[in-house]
Design a protein around this motif. Sequence first.
Motif, mmCIF file in Angstrom:
data_model
loop_
_atom_site.group_PDB
_atom_site.id
_atom_site.type_symbol
_atom_site.label_atom_id
_atom_site.label_comp_id
_atom_site.label_asym_id
_atom_site.label_seq_id
_atom_site.Cartn_x
_atom_site.Cartn_y
_atom_site.Cartn_z
ATOM 1 N N LEU A 1 6.598 24.636 1.395
ATOM 2 C CA LEU A 1 5.781 23.778 1.621
ATOM 3 C C LEU A 1 6.443 22.192 1.607
ATOM 4 C CD1 LEU A 1 2.811 22.316 2.245
ATOM 5 C CD2 LEU A 1 2.256 22.441 -0.167
ATOM 6 N N PHE A 2 7.389 22.131 0.603
ATOM 7 C CA PHE A 2 8.112 21.021 0.599
ATOM 8 C C PHE A 2 9.069 20.782 1.969
ATOM 9 C CE2 PHE A 2 12.014 18.515 -0.108
ATOM 10 C CZ PHE A 2 11.581 17.287 -0.638
ATOM 11 N N GLU A 3 9.620 21.713 2.412
ATOM 12 C CA GLU A 3 10.173 21.690 3.844
ATOM 13 C C GLU A 3 9.533 21.359 4.871
ATOM 14 O OE1 GLU A 3 12.455 25.246 4.307
ATOM 15 O OE2 GLU A 3 13.378 24.446 6.029
ATOM 16 N N ASP B 1 0.903 -1.032 0.135
ATOM 17 C CA ASP B 1 0.141 0.073 0.078
ATOM 18 C C ASP B 1 0.805 1.291 0.051
ATOM 19 O OD1 ASP B 1 -2.222 -1.745 0.276
ATOM 20 O OD2 ASP B 1 -2.032 -1.596 2.573
ATOM 21 N N PHE B 2 0.357 2.224 -0.739
ATOM 22 C CA PHE B 2 0.909 3.593 -0.698
ATOM 23 C C PHE B 2 0.234 4.557 -1.071
ATOM 24 C CE2 PHE B 2 1.042 4.635 -5.326
ATOM 25 C CZ PHE B 2 0.867 3.529 -5.764
ATOM 26 N N ALA B 3 0.618 5.917 -0.813
ATOM 27 C CA ALA B 3 -0.461 7.052 -1.118
ATOM 28 C C ALA B 3 0.561 8.002 -1.876
ATOM 29 C CB ALA B 3 -0.777 7.864 0.279
ATOM 30 N N VAL B 4 -0.475 8.788 -2.791
ATOM 31 C CA VAL B 4 0.134 9.887 -3.602
ATOM 32 C C VAL B 4 -0.444 11.126 -3.162
ATOM 33 C CG1 VAL B 4 -0.004 10.495 -6.063
ATOM 34 C CG2 VAL B 4 0.268 8.208 -5.283
ATOM 35 N N ILE B 5 0.247 12.283 -3.162
ATOM 36 C CA ILE B 5 -0.075 13.602 -2.701
ATOM 37 C C ILE B 5 0.400 14.536 -3.708
ATOM 38 C CG2 ILE B 5 -0.403 15.515 -0.934
ATOM 39 C CD1 ILE B 5 -0.569 13.114 1.258
ATOM 40 N N VAL C 1 -0.506 14.656 4.556
ATOM 41 C CA VAL C 1 0.799 14.199 4.630
ATOM 42 C C VAL C 1 0.785 13.710 5.957
ATOM 43 C CG1 VAL C 1 3.222 14.987 5.091
ATOM 44 C CG2 VAL C 1 1.698 15.758 3.029
ATOM 45 N N ARG C 2 0.400 14.469 7.011
ATOM 46 C CA ARG C 2 0.516 13.923 8.651
ATOM 47 C C ARG C 2 -0.220 12.492 8.514
ATOM 48 N NH1 ARG C 2 -0.565 18.524 10.734
ATOM 49 N NH2 ARG C 2 1.293 19.233 10.779
ATOM 50 N N ILE C 3 -1.355 12.429 7.764
ATOM 51 C CA ILE C 3 -2.301 11.042 7.940
ATOM 52 C C ILE C 3 -1.219 9.992 7.426
ATOM 53 C CG2 ILE C 3 -4.375 9.804 7.346
ATOM 54 C CD1 ILE C 3 -5.634 12.397 7.691
ATOM 55 N N VAL C 4 -0.880 10.211 6.239
ATOM 56 C CA VAL C 4 -0.358 9.211 5.507
ATOM 57 C C VAL C 4 1.288 8.781 6.234
ATOM 58 C CG1 VAL C 4 1.094 8.575 3.477
ATOM 59 C CG2 VAL C 4 -0.951 9.825 3.262
ATOM 60 N N CYS C 5 1.928 9.870 6.614
ATOM 61 C CA CYS C 5 3.217 9.404 7.556
ATOM 62 C C CYS C 5 2.976 8.691 8.570
ATOM 63 C CB CYS C 5 4.004 10.797 7.621
ATOM 64 S SG CYS C 5 4.881 11.453 6.098
ATOM 65 N N VAL D 1 -4.837 21.483 4.068
ATOM 66 C CA VAL D 1 -5.407 20.108 3.715
ATOM 67 C C VAL D 1 -4.326 19.356 3.420
ATOM 68 C CG1 VAL D 1 -7.033 18.936 1.999
ATOM 69 C CG2 VAL D 1 -7.757 21.091 2.840
ATOM 70 N N ILE D 2 -3.276 19.978 2.585
ATOM 71 C CA ILE D 2 -2.123 19.127 1.875
ATOM 72 C C ILE D 2 -1.256 18.524 3.296
ATOM 73 C CG2 ILE D 2 0.123 19.115 0.759
ATOM 74 C CD1 ILE D 2 -1.231 21.463 -1.090
#
Length: 262
Positions: A179-181, A136-140, A156-160, A151-152
């Motif tokens: 945002l990347f940082e 399983d994996f996720a894409v954001i 990210v928090r939920i997936v990590c 929202v982003i």
Amino acid sequence: MSPLQSHSENGCLYVVGIGPGAPDTITRKAESVLIEADVVIGNDFYLNLIPHLLKDQEVIRSSMGKEVDRTEQAIHLAKKRKVAMISGGDPGVYGMAGIVLEMAERIAPDLPVEIIPGVTAASAGAAKLGAPLTNDFAVISLSDLLTPREVIEKRVRIVCSAGIPLVLYNPRSRTRTSLFEEVVQIALEHLPPETPVGIVKDAYREEEEVLVTILREVMDLEDRIDMHTVVFIGGEETRMIRRNNHERGVITPRGYHRKYVY
Ligand code: SAH
């Protein structure tokens, strides 16, 4: 039967995924739809990846960011002609498929619309790294043009915290760098600093670059990450592997080792 024959009387619209870039990474279905189209519409960057497929068709070049106008024009032209609108990778992954179907439903409900799939950046980049996405994996997408930043970050928090690998599209633009940082900081709150990170820039294009690092050190490579890059943050089971004897790669085991001895 040719793929376009069934709709040839009244015109139709195809949304065509052209894959990551190299001529041999487009599907044969996409190729034949493009070759048989009357009109091919897309932005310059993607049209420039398929010059060998553009012969007698009328080619309409539109600019990046004008997706709504481009869609309206394509729907209008498709009432009488076979129109192929191109999208990088897969049209259903941050591509043109959604907006085309939304607008067609409203302004041309009888128009035949077909979506032609393509190899998306997550699959292309994963292949370059090894096998980081076998479970399983996720894409954001980190593009905050259509999705609010909060929202982003929440996603990210939920997936990590779920511990599954995360693929980041649109990771960092010239004007959007923070945002990347922020995402790396969020990932570090949930994952070990040694978690593998894969960076694939321009997969299957001439300028291709593949880098493997770890979460703690990824900001050292920040300036190598742009809008032609897809970034893979490993999950809790992801590890580095040695490939072809020396290259570093990334793998997330599917779980065979829990069931079999090999
Ligand atoms: N529909 C496309 C994605 C469009 S969003 C697809 O399915 O691949 C654009 C983002 O996709 C880029 O910012 C980058 O993150 C990623 N991308 C697309 N093609 C890529 C390639 N060849 N190499 C690396 N990343 C790519």
